[in-house]
Design a protein around this motif. Structure first.
Motif, PDB file in Angstrom:
ATOM      1  N   VAL A  63      38.920  34.513  36.176  1.00  0.00           N
ATOM      2  CA  VAL A  63      38.282  33.468  36.981  1.00  0.00           C
ATOM      3  C   VAL A  63      38.890  32.106  36.646  1.00  0.00           C
ATOM      4  CG1 VAL A  63      36.129  32.217  37.313  1.00  0.00           C
ATOM      5  CG2 VAL A  63      36.115  34.705  37.301  1.00  0.00           C
ATOM      6  N   GLY A  64      39.152  31.304  37.673  1.00  0.00           N
ATOM      7  CA  GLY A  64      39.695  29.967  37.460  1.00  0.00           C
ATOM      8  C   GLY A  64      41.201  29.920  37.342  1.00  0.00           C
ATOM      9  N   MET A  65      41.870  31.011  37.671  1.00  0.00           N
ATOM     10  CA  MET A  65      43.328  31.021  37.589  1.00  0.00           C
ATOM     11  C   MET A  65      43.926  30.088  38.635  1.00  0.00           C
ATOM     12  SD  MET A  65      44.795  33.099  35.309  1.00  0.00           S
ATOM     13  CE  MET A  65      46.362  33.565  36.064  1.00  0.00           C
ATOM     14  N   PRO A  66      45.012  29.367  38.275  1.00  0.00           N
ATOM     15  CA  PRO A  66      45.679  28.508  39.281  1.00  0.00           C
ATOM     16  C   PRO A  66      46.476  29.364  40.253  1.00  0.00           C
ATOM     17  CG  PRO A  66      46.894  28.493  37.231  1.00  0.00           C
ATOM     18  CD  PRO A  66      45.644  29.303  36.974  1.00  0.00           C
ATOM     19  N   SER A  67      47.137  28.711  41.209  1.00  0.00           N
ATOM     20  CA  SER A  67      47.938  29.445  42.182  1.00  0.00           C
ATOM     21  C   SER A  67      49.087  30.160  41.478  1.00  0.00           C
ATOM     22  CB  SER A  67      48.496  28.483  43.236  1.00  0.00           C
ATOM     23  OG  SER A  67      49.389  27.581  42.629  1.00  0.00           O
ATOM     24  N   PHE A  68      49.671  31.156  42.151  1.00  0.00           N
ATOM     25  CA  PHE A  68      50.732  31.957  41.533  1.00  0.00           C
ATOM     26  C   PHE A  68      51.919  31.098  41.072  1.00  0.00           C
ATOM     27  CE2 PHE A  68      54.572  34.517  41.691  1.00  0.00           C
ATOM     28  CZ  PHE A  68      54.227  35.584  40.888  1.00  0.00           C
ATOM     29  N   PRO A  69      52.415  30.145  41.879  1.00  0.00           N
ATOM     30  CA  PRO A  69      53.552  29.338  41.391  1.00  0.00           C
ATOM     31  C   PRO A  69      53.237  28.598  40.095  1.00  0.00           C
ATOM     32  CG  PRO A  69      53.301  29.082  43.750  1.00  0.00           C
ATOM     33  CD  PRO A  69      52.092  29.836  43.282  1.00  0.00           C
ATOM     34  N   LYS A  70      52.035  28.055  39.978  1.00  0.00           N
ATOM     35  CA  LYS A  70      51.681  27.335  38.743  1.00  0.00           C
ATOM     36  C   LYS A  70      51.504  28.305  37.582  1.00  0.00           C
ATOM     37  CE  LYS A  70      49.429  23.327  40.858  1.00  0.00           C
ATOM     38  NZ  LYS A  70      48.171  22.572  41.023  1.00  0.00           N
ATOM     39  N   ALA A  71      50.847  29.424  37.844  1.00  0.00           N
ATOM     40  CA  ALA A  71      50.597  30.390  36.766  1.00  0.00           C
ATOM     41  C   ALA A  71      51.893  31.016  36.259  1.00  0.00           C
ATOM     42  CB  ALA A  71      49.650  31.479  37.265  1.00  0.00           C
ATOM     43  N   SER A  72      52.883  31.140  37.125  1.00  0.00           N
ATOM     44  CA  SER A  72      54.131  31.798  36.730  1.00  0.00           C
ATOM     45  C   SER A  72      55.156  30.834  36.151  1.00  0.00           C
ATOM     46  CB  SER A  72      54.745  32.519  37.934  1.00  0.00           C
ATOM     47  OG  SER A  72      55.052  31.601  38.965  1.00  0.00           O
ATOM     48  N   LYS A  83      39.068  40.349  46.849  1.00  0.00           N
ATOM     49  CA  LYS A  83      38.338  39.135  46.468  1.00  0.00           C
ATOM     50  C   LYS A  83      38.219  38.112  47.587  1.00  0.00           C
ATOM     51  CE  LYS A  83      39.118  37.499  42.345  1.00  0.00           C
ATOM     52  NZ  LYS A  83      39.832  36.945  41.173  1.00  0.00           N
ATOM     53  N   GLY A  84      38.981  38.288  48.677  1.00  0.00           N
ATOM     54  CA  GLY A  84      39.017  37.258  49.710  1.00  0.00           C
ATOM     55  C   GLY A  84      40.031  36.194  49.353  1.00  0.00           C
ATOM     56  N   MET A  85      40.376  35.343  50.325  1.00  0.00           N
ATOM     57  CA  MET A  85      41.438  34.362  50.102  1.00  0.00           C
ATOM     58  C   MET A  85      40.914  32.933  50.103  1.00  0.00           C
ATOM     59  SD  MET A  85      44.769  35.958  52.007  1.00  0.00           S
ATOM     60  CE  MET A  85      44.037  36.248  53.606  1.00  0.00           C
ATOM     61  N   ALA A  86      39.743  32.749  49.492  1.00  0.00           N
ATOM     62  CA  ALA A  86      39.155  31.412  49.447  1.00  0.00           C
ATOM     63  C   ALA A  86      39.740  30.567  48.323  1.00  0.00           C
ATOM     64  CB  ALA A  86      37.637  31.530  49.286  1.00  0.00           C
ATOM     65  N   GLY A  87      40.264  31.191  47.275  1.00  0.00           N
ATOM     66  CA  GLY A  87      40.780  30.448  46.127  1.00  0.00           C
ATOM     67  C   GLY A  87      42.269  30.203  46.206  1.00  0.00           C
ATOM     68  N   PRO A  88      42.782  29.253  45.420  1.00  0.00           N
ATOM     69  CA  PRO A  88      44.226  28.952  45.458  1.00  0.00           C
ATOM     70  C   PRO A  88      45.086  30.123  45.009  1.00  0.00           C
ATOM     71  CG  PRO A  88      43.130  27.798  43.637  1.00  0.00           C
ATOM     72  CD  PRO A  88      42.054  28.369  44.498  1.00  0.00           C
ATOM     73  N   LEU A  89      44.603  30.910  44.033  1.00  0.00           N
ATOM     74  CA  LEU A  89      45.393  32.055  43.579  1.00  0.00           C
ATOM     75  C   LEU A  89      45.504  33.111  44.670  1.00  0.00           C
ATOM     76  CD1 LEU A  89      46.807  33.693  41.310  1.00  0.00           C
ATOM     77  CD2 LEU A  89      44.561  34.685  40.824  1.00  0.00           C
ATOM     78  N   GLU A  90      44.363  33.501  45.235  1.00  0.00           N
ATOM     79  CA  GLU A  90      44.373  34.572  46.240  1.00  0.00           C
ATOM     80  C   GLU A  90      45.167  34.149  47.473  1.00  0.00           C
ATOM     81  OE1 GLU A  90      41.627  33.375  44.822  1.00  0.00           O
ATOM     82  OE2 GLU A  90      41.235  34.997  43.407  1.00  0.00           O
ATOM     83  N   GLU A  91      45.121  32.854  47.815  1.00  0.00           N
ATOM     84  CA  GLU A  91      45.870  32.351  48.965  1.00  0.00           C
ATOM     85  C   GLU A  91      47.369  32.368  48.718  1.00  0.00           C
ATOM     86  OE1 GLU A  91      45.800  28.076  50.013  1.00  0.00           O
ATOM     87  OE2 GLU A  91      44.737  28.730  51.802  1.00  0.00           O
ATOM     88  N   SER A  92      47.757  32.232  47.439  1.00  0.00           N
ATOM     89  CA  SER A  92      49.192  32.176  47.124  1.00  0.00           C
ATOM     90  C   SER A  92      49.808  33.551  46.895  1.00  0.00           C
ATOM     91  CB  SER A  92      49.409  31.315  45.871  1.00  0.00           C
ATOM     92  OG  SER A  92      48.849  31.940  44.720  1.00  0.00           O
ATOM     93  N   LEU A  93      48.997  34.555  46.584  1.00  0.00           N
ATOM     94  CA  LEU A  93      49.551  35.865  46.224  1.00  0.00           C
ATOM     95  C   LEU A  93      50.378  36.517  47.337  1.00  0.00           C
ATOM     96  CD1 LEU A  93      46.743  37.527  44.058  1.00  0.00           C
ATOM     97  CD2 LEU A  93      48.991  36.735  43.337  1.00  0.00           C
ATOM     98  N   PRO A  94      50.000  36.409  48.625  1.00  0.00           N
ATOM     99  CA  PRO A  94      50.859  37.026  49.649  1.00  0.00           C
ATOM    100  C   PRO A  94      52.276  36.457  49.695  1.00  0.00           C
ATOM    101  CG  PRO A  94      48.684  36.579  50.544  1.00  0.00           C
ATOM    102  CD  PRO A  94      48.737  35.920  49.200  1.00  0.00           C
TER     103      PRO A  94
END
Length: 464
Positions: A5-14, A352-363
């Motif tokens: 929970v609270g993970m940033p978007s994929f580009p930031k996390a990676s 989880k749905g795509m409401a968060g920045p992480l889920e929106e960035s994963l595709p």
């Protein structure tokens, strides 16, 4: 998935992992070794393409009639002396499992590797009720002792090398039970021996075991676990109470259907013709109480999606991770889920749905090269689902991409505007910035901005 929970978007996390040379070395060595073993055993199977098609067809047929097969499974498990529980989401599943453990009066449980229990963050729910969960899969043990997260479906501690594992064992094992030998070396045999002695005490003292399952056969109510170490069999057979948490998509109708997956899974996951340990049980056995918790947690929503439902075919082999150039550099933690890699990029946003920045960035966490589709043993067209999810992200309001695509469409639709854009780019090529301004910087932060050619193809052709 609450642990993420609270993970940033994929580009930031990676961004941190892609600059970690040691991590990239560990990932490259491990994934290339597994992919080479897989290729050898797949090549020796002359009917691999037919098996792959059969696996996909069985899964699709099962998903079309999932309600029928789930009720059949419940009847069979109940008739065999087990008890079936239905959990709509993670909270309900955790409440059921916690209640079952508390009813036994025990405060400790042993667990065999289970992605479903990781998905619902069961360990945290048990801890909140004063119950300690001990992971018994070697890789999961390393992750738990290191206060870490899993980063691979098959090898959760793939991001750790032997020296790091030795340090974790020496510094953390004593707090969880039998300590590691003071003179512990970092060779695989010594590390495995230390883990074996540490876990043996847990197996012999535990009264409650918690597991997942690779498959659930509807016609007989039989659950199937494939593993390599034997720890799972100890966890499944020794405790007086066994609780299995299984996603509703893990069902197969018959034993004849199971035969197909018993050929597909070992070859695709560990690169073996058959796993060293395959455990099967039907209902309650003598001296043991058995509970089956069937978990939805977003799966029926995925099932309702015409394109995305193929993600529910997944048999968790991890073949797509081992060939993915993005996973090889970013590692598993950046995906913010127990389901990393290409399959996680399509499964997590749907669950989880795509409401968060992480889920929106994963595709967008994929090159769309299609290597994941080529190796998938159940033919999940991951690039197709990724593109479908991207279109949904844009439709929901990804303004930057929508504006960029709109501008590109106007230019590419008009030969006149395209020529103007190409001429301008050619004249200004020496001033190409290293980093694009404004919102476009998100693209150039992880890529080199290409310098436009001096002349366009049309200009070059006109001079021939």
């Amino acid at each position: 998935m609450n642990a993420f929970v609270g993970m940033p978007s994929f580009p930031k996390a990676s961004s941190k992992s892609v600059s970690d040379a040691q991590l990239r070395h560990n990932l490259r060595k491990a994934t290339h070794t597994i992919r080479a073993k897989r290729a050898l055993v797949v090549d020796e199977q002359p009917d691999w393409a037919a098996l792959r098609s059969a696996g996909a067809a069985i899964k699709d047929r099962t998903l079309r009639h999932l309600d029928v097969y789930l009720e059949r499974l419940e009847e069979a498990v109940t008739a065999a002396g087990g008890t079936v529980h239905w959990a709509a989401d993670a909270a309900e599943a955790n409440r059921i499992v916690t209640g079952l453990v508390k009813a036994t009066g025990e405060t400790e449980v042993v667990k065999v590797k289970s992605m479903a229990t990781q998905e619902i963050d069961l360990n945290s729910a048990l801890e909140a009720e004063g119950i300690t969960a001990y992971e018994t899969d070697l890789a999961e043990l390393i992750v738990q002792l290191g206060d870490d997260w899993p980063s691979h479906i098959l090898v959760p501690a793939i991001h750790r090398n032997r020296a790091e594992i030795r340090e974790i064992f020496l510094s953390k094992m004593a707090a969880w039970g039998r300590p590691a030998p003071a003179d512990l070396k970092d060779d695989p045999r010594a590390l495995a021996d230390a883990a074996r002695l540490h876990l043996r005490e847990r197996f012999l003292s535990a009264r409650v075991g918690i597991s997942g399952a690779n498959f659930a056969v509807a016609e007989t109510g039989t659950l199937v676990v494939l593993e390599s170490e034997g720890n799972g069999r100890m966890c499944l057979t020794l405790p007086e109470t066994l609780i299995s948490v299984v996603g509703i998509e893990k069902i197969v109708p018959t034993w004849q259907d199971l035969e197909v997956f018993m050929q597909l899974l070992p070859r695709s996951s560990t690169g073996e013709r058959m796993n060293p340990y395959t455990s099967m049980w039907t209902g309650a056995t003598e001296g043991q109480t058995f509970h089956l918790v069937l978990l939805d947690n977003g799966r029926t929503s995925v099932l309702a999606d015409e394109v995305g439902r193929q993600a529910l075919r997944c048999i968790r082999c991890s073949a797509c991770l081992n060939v993915c150039p993005v996973y090889e550099r970013a590692g598993g933690h950046a995906y913010g889920s127990v389901y990393p890699g290409p399959i996680g990029a399509i499964l997590t946003p749907q669950l989880k749905g795509m409401a968060g920045p992480l889920e929106e960035s994963l595709p967008y966490a994929s090159t769309l090269c299609g290597a994941c589709y080529d190796v998938c043993p159940v033919a999940i067209n991951i690039p197709e689902v990724l593109l479908d999810l991207r279109s949904k992200v844009v439709t929901r309001g990804h303004h930057g991409q929508r504006l960029a695509m709109g501008a590109a469409r106007r230019v590419l639709d008009s030969p006149r505007w395209l020529a103007v854009a190409q001429n301008s780019a050619g004249r200004l090529r020496h001033w190409t910035p290293r980093r694009l301004p404004g919102p476009l910087s998100a693209w150039s932060d992880t890529r080199d901005v290409p310098r436009p050619p001096k002349e366009s193809f049309r200009q070059w052709w006109a001079t021939r």
